[in-house]
Design a protein around this motif. Sequence first.
Motif, PDB file in Angstrom:
ATOM      1  N   VAL A 196     -27.991  30.351  -9.066  1.00 22.94           N
ATOM      2  CA  VAL A 196     -27.464  29.163 -10.027  1.00 22.94           C
ATOM      3  C   VAL A 196     -26.316  29.732 -10.751  1.00 22.94           C
ATOM      4  O   VAL A 196     -25.333  29.241 -11.139  1.00 22.94           O
ATOM      5  N   ALA A 197     -26.606  31.035 -11.350  1.00 18.49           N
ATOM      6  CA  ALA A 197     -25.716  31.656 -12.369  1.00 18.49           C
ATOM      7  C   ALA A 197     -24.239  31.872 -11.532  1.00 18.49           C
ATOM      8  O   ALA A 197     -23.166  31.739 -12.141  1.00 18.49           O
ATOM      9  N   THR A 198     -24.741  32.412 -10.222  1.00 20.00           N
ATOM     10  CA  THR A 198     -23.615  32.768  -9.345  1.00 20.00           C
ATOM     11  C   THR A 198     -22.574  31.369  -9.213  1.00 20.00           C
ATOM     12  O   THR A 198     -21.378  31.320  -9.104  1.00 20.00           O
ATOM     13  N   PHE A 199     -23.211  30.281  -8.791  1.00 22.05           N
ATOM     14  CA  PHE A 199     -22.834  29.041  -8.417  1.00 22.05           C
ATOM     15  C   PHE A 199     -21.800  28.436  -9.639  1.00 22.05           C
ATOM     16  O   PHE A 199     -20.795  28.049  -9.415  1.00 22.05           O
ATOM     17  N   LEU A 200     -22.233  28.601 -10.961  1.00 24.10           N
ATOM     18  CA  LEU A 200     -21.735  28.226 -11.993  1.00 24.10           C
ATOM     19  C   LEU A 200     -20.306  29.163 -12.189  1.00 24.10           C
ATOM     20  O   LEU A 200     -19.524  28.654 -12.961  1.00 24.10           O
ATOM     21  N   LEU A 201     -20.225  30.367 -11.818  1.00 27.95           N
ATOM     22  CA  LEU A 201     -18.936  30.874 -11.862  1.00 27.95           C
ATOM     23  C   LEU A 201     -18.108  30.874 -10.860  1.00 27.95           C
ATOM     24  O   LEU A 201     -16.734  30.846 -11.243  1.00 27.95           O
ATOM     25  N   ASN A 203     -29.321  29.805 -26.247  1.00 28.40           N
ATOM     26  CA  ASN A 203     -27.774  29.638 -25.970  1.00 28.40           C
ATOM     27  C   ASN A 203     -27.267  28.889 -24.768  1.00 28.40           C
ATOM     28  O   ASN A 203     -26.262  28.155 -24.887  1.00 28.40           O
ATOM     29  N   GLY A 204     -28.200  29.228 -23.555  1.00 27.54           N
ATOM     30  CA  GLY A 204     -27.865  28.201 -22.505  1.00 27.54           C
ATOM     31  C   GLY A 204     -28.044  26.711 -22.877  1.00 27.54           C
ATOM     32  O   GLY A 204     -27.152  26.033 -22.353  1.00 27.54           O
ATOM     33  N   GLU A 205     -28.949  26.478 -23.424  1.00 27.74           N
ATOM     34  CA  GLU A 205     -29.047  24.860 -23.908  1.00 27.74           C
ATOM     35  C   GLU A 205     -27.917  24.555 -24.887  1.00 27.74           C
ATOM     36  O   GLU A 205     -27.354  23.331 -24.313  1.00 27.74           O
ATOM     37  N   VAL A 225     -29.170  47.107 -28.703  1.00 24.49           N
ATOM     38  CA  VAL A 225     -27.863  46.714 -28.016  1.00 24.49           C
ATOM     39  C   VAL A 225     -27.771  45.610 -26.976  1.00 24.49           C
ATOM     40  O   VAL A 225     -28.750  45.841 -26.045  1.00 24.49           O
ATOM     41  N   HIS A 226     -26.761  44.668 -27.177  1.00 19.99           N
ATOM     42  CA  HIS A 226     -26.929  43.567 -26.276  1.00 19.99           C
ATOM     43  C   HIS A 226     -26.125  44.200 -24.951  1.00 19.99           C
ATOM     44  O   HIS A 226     -25.228  44.804 -25.110  1.00 19.99           O
ATOM     45  N   HIS A 227     -26.698  44.105 -23.802  1.00 19.24           N
ATOM     46  CA  HIS A 227     -26.427  44.529 -22.479  1.00 19.24           C
ATOM     47  C   HIS A 227     -26.823  43.611 -21.545  1.00 19.24           C
ATOM     48  O   HIS A 227     -27.482  42.694 -21.388  1.00 19.24           O
ATOM     49  N   PRO A 228     -25.280  43.245 -20.626  1.00 17.50           N
ATOM     50  CA  PRO A 228     -25.868  42.203 -19.754  1.00 17.50           C
ATOM     51  C   PRO A 228     -26.799  42.268 -18.860  1.00 17.50           C
ATOM     52  O   PRO A 228     -27.216  41.070 -18.100  1.00 17.50           O
ATOM     53  N   SER A 229     -27.406  43.158 -18.582  1.00 18.49           N
ATOM     54  CA  SER A 229     -28.792  43.235 -17.721  1.00 18.49           C
ATOM     55  C   SER A 229     -29.737  42.831 -18.329  1.00 18.49           C
ATOM     56  O   SER A 229     -30.969  42.754 -17.636  1.00 18.49           O
ATOM     57  N   ARG A 233     -25.574  33.100 -16.717  1.00 15.87           N
ATOM     58  CA  ARG A 233     -26.821  33.482 -16.967  1.00 15.87           C
ATOM     59  C   ARG A 233     -27.873  32.666 -17.683  1.00 15.87           C
ATOM     60  O   ARG A 233     -28.873  32.367 -17.400  1.00 15.87           O
ATOM     61  N   ASN A 234     -27.167  32.542 -18.898  1.00  9.84           N
ATOM     62  CA  ASN A 234     -27.743  31.795 -19.882  1.00  9.84           C
ATOM     63  C   ASN A 234     -28.209  30.430 -19.561  1.00  9.84           C
ATOM     64  O   ASN A 234     -29.232  29.621 -19.797  1.00  9.84           O
ATOM     65  N   ILE A 235     -27.194  29.597 -19.045  1.00 10.25           N
ATOM     66  CA  ILE A 235     -27.384  28.274 -18.496  1.00 10.25           C
ATOM     67  C   ILE A 235     -28.418  28.348 -17.476  1.00 10.25           C
ATOM     68  O   ILE A 235     -29.206  27.365 -17.299  1.00 10.25           O
TER      69      ILE A 235
END
Length: 102
Positions: free
Chosen positions: A68-73, A25-27, A14-18, A90-92
């Motif tokens: 970085v993930a937080t910065f992007l949001l 996908n980030g690329e 199951v896909h789970h954010p954690s 998170r992917n980026i």
Amino acid sequence: MRALFLSLTLLVGVHHPSLAADAVNGETLAKRWCASCHLVSEDQRKGSDLVPSFASIAARPDFDEDRVATFLLNPHPKMETMSLSRIEARNIAAYIAEQKRR
């Protein structure tokens, strides 16, 4: 029925954010949203001299993927509003982290 669902969940996953972020996908996202300014890959030839490349961001001693993930949001005046989901950010960030290893 519940046992069957649980068994299928364990088999298929199951896909789970954690779970770990998806750098592939980030690329894709980085090439769509970030490449107009940042050099996001080794094969990219055009970017802005005013912003750091992803490789230089990843090479910083204080680089932190979660930061970085937080910065992007958060909206930033110099960056266009991307309206990324948490997992996309998170992917980026995972993709940027990979640039250090190259």
